[in-house]
Scaffold this active site. Structure first.
Site, PDB file in Angstrom:
ATOM      1  CG  ASP A  94      -1.832  -1.289   1.318  1.00 17.23           C
ATOM      2  OD1 ASP A  94      -2.083  -1.655   0.392  1.00 17.23           O
ATOM      3  OD2 ASP A  94      -2.019  -1.536   2.568  1.00 17.23           O
ATOM      4  CD  GLU A 121      -1.927  -1.995   7.612  1.00 17.27           C
ATOM      5  OE1 GLU A 121      -2.233  -0.793   7.804  1.00 17.27           O
ATOM      6  OE2 GLU A 121      -2.410  -2.729   6.769  1.00 17.27           O
ATOM      7  CD  GLU A 122       1.738   1.594   7.800  1.00 17.32           C
ATOM      8  OE1 GLU A 122       0.695   1.702   7.675  1.00 17.32           O
ATOM      9  OE2 GLU A 122       2.430   1.387   6.779  1.00 17.32           O
ATOM     10  CG  ASP A 169      -0.333   5.076   6.645  1.00 18.19           C
ATOM     11  OD1 ASP A 169      -1.060   5.239   7.373  1.00 18.19           O
ATOM     12  OD2 ASP A 169      -0.269   4.865   5.361  1.00 18.19           O
ATOM     13  CD  GLU A 205      -6.508  -4.307   8.860  1.00 16.78           C
ATOM     14  OE1 GLU A 205      -6.903  -5.028   8.211  1.00 16.78           O
ATOM     15  OE2 GLU A 205      -6.145  -3.154   8.319  1.00 16.78           O
ATOM     16  CG  LEU A 224      -3.823   6.883  10.177  1.00 18.29           C
ATOM     17  CD1 LEU A 224      -4.375   7.426  11.528  1.00 18.29           C
ATOM     18  CD2 LEU A 224      -2.923   8.308   9.657  1.00 18.29           C
ATOM     19  CG  ASP A 225      -7.876   0.739   9.141  1.00 19.07           C
ATOM     20  OD1 ASP A 225      -7.490  -0.298   8.704  1.00 19.07           O
ATOM     21  OD2 ASP A 225      -9.188   0.811   9.128  1.00 19.07           O
ATOM     22  CG  ASP A 261      -3.981  -0.607  10.715  1.00 23.41           C
ATOM     23  OD1 ASP A 261      -4.745  -0.796   9.803  1.00 23.41           O
ATOM     24  OD2 ASP A 261      -3.063   0.439  10.707  1.00 23.41           O
TER      25      ASP A 261
END
Ligand code: P6P
Length: 332
Positions: free
Chosen positions: A64, A93-94, A70, A275, A116-117, A114
């Site tokens: 992404d 997630e990052e 983020d 998530e 910044l979803d 996560d």
């Protein structure tokens, strides 16, 4: 004027009173998560002014495009959690690999998040959020093993919703509570205690743009919401495309949110560990249900930290109807 402000710390300490082993470590851990949420809230508010929107020019492990916020959000949460001295393993997630913290600065919790979803919505001002889940490890292995555990083993989970106000929705295992940030105090104040999700509501939330790719069970379920059996009202479609916002509406109003498997995403799109697990932990604590079609989400044992899962989550009666459809149609 409310002069009896119940802060998140005061509320979570009161809820731990029955727990003789409570040492205050969890409260300090939650303080580091709150700090991250306050920082992100402040930056989301001024993103347009501080030239924080737009792409950061690099991609995360899932390919992404990473937005500037983020990267900032991820760094802030990692630094805040590390400095709490209560964490042994961090999964973001990052970041491709888990962050392992040993020695003096280590602790007995593992946090998956996560930062910044829904960040693809930053530029157009749609609500976005942070999602987190917390495991306790009394004898940490300082490896992914500390987090490759069923979601049911989490001791707490929650999300921050950066919308018209900043709300932090948390469950410590029993009950779901909402705290609203008072920016003038810099404190999250208890605004809703023991939230219960309606057992059914006429709202379904899914990206219909993928309908040509769905399996037969998902097609049958969504059709049954739009053209229900005699005597039942057709459902309304509400889809924001930001999981935290869609789940927050589902928690408060009821209904069902789905991100099913499809021919483009055979394992689903959303991430199991940071998530699906936290959202399932919250929704089950509020009396709802979450399934991947076959199993309860919280009973799945992850095999990798970024693995994906299909998910159908929300009101107990609606989600149970999807699970029944999968059972019946798998036998055809
Ligand atoms: P789609 C946002 O990018 C996200 O990860 C979730 O917040 C959201 O529920 C989902 O993806 C939206 O995906 O394919 O409908 O745009």
């Amino acid at each position: 004027m409310n002069s009896d402000l119940v802060t998140l710390a005061r509320h979570s300490i009161a809820l731990q009173k029955e727990n003789p082993e409570a040492s205050g470590d969890f409260t300090l851990l939650m303080a580091s998560i709150q700090l991250g949420c306050k920082f992100v809230a402040s930056n989301v508010r001024k993103a347009g002014l501080a030239n924080l929107t737009g792409l950061a020019g690099c991609k995360n492990i899932t390919g992404d495009d990473q937005k500037k916020l983020d990267l900032i959000a991820d760094d802030v949460f990692v630094n805040s959690l590390k400095s709490s001295g209560k964490v042994s393993v961090l999964v973001s997630e990052e970041r491709e690999e888990a962050i392992i913290i040993e020695g003096e600065q280590s602790g007995n919790y593992a946090v998956v998040f996560d930062p910044l979803d829904g960040s693809s919505n930053i530029d157009c001002g749609v609500s976005i959020g942070t999602i987190f889940g917390i495991y306790r490890s009394d004898r940490p292995s300082y490896s992914n093993k500390d987090v490759l555990r069923p979601g049911r083993e989490m001791v707490a989970a929650g999300y921050a919703l950066y919308g018209s106000s900043t709300q932090l929705v948390v469950s410590y295992g029993k009950g779901v509570h909402c705290y609203t940030l008072d920016p003038s105090l810099g404190e999250f104040i208890l605004t809703q205690e023991n939230i219960v999700i309606p057992e059914r509501a006429t709202i379904y939330s899914v990206n219909e743009g993928n309908s040509s790719l769905w399996d037969k069970q998902t097609c049958a379920f969504v059709l049954s919401r739009k053209s229900p059996l005699k005597g039942r009202k057709p459902y309304s479609l509400r889809y924001i495309g930001s999981m935290v916002a869609d789940i927050h509406r589902t928690l408060l109003y009821g209904g069902v949110f789905l991100y099913p498997r499809d021919s483009k995403n055979p394992a689903g799109k959303l991430r199991l560990l940071y998530e699906c697990f936290p959202m399932a932990f919250l929704i089950e604590a509020a009396g709802g249900r979450a399934t991947d079609g076959k199993d309860n989400i919280l009973d799945i044992i992850p095999t990798s930290i970024h693995q994906r899962s299909p998910i159908c989550i929300g009101s107990r009666l609606d989600v149970s109807e999807l699970a029944t459809l999968y059972m019946e149609m798998d036998q055809i």
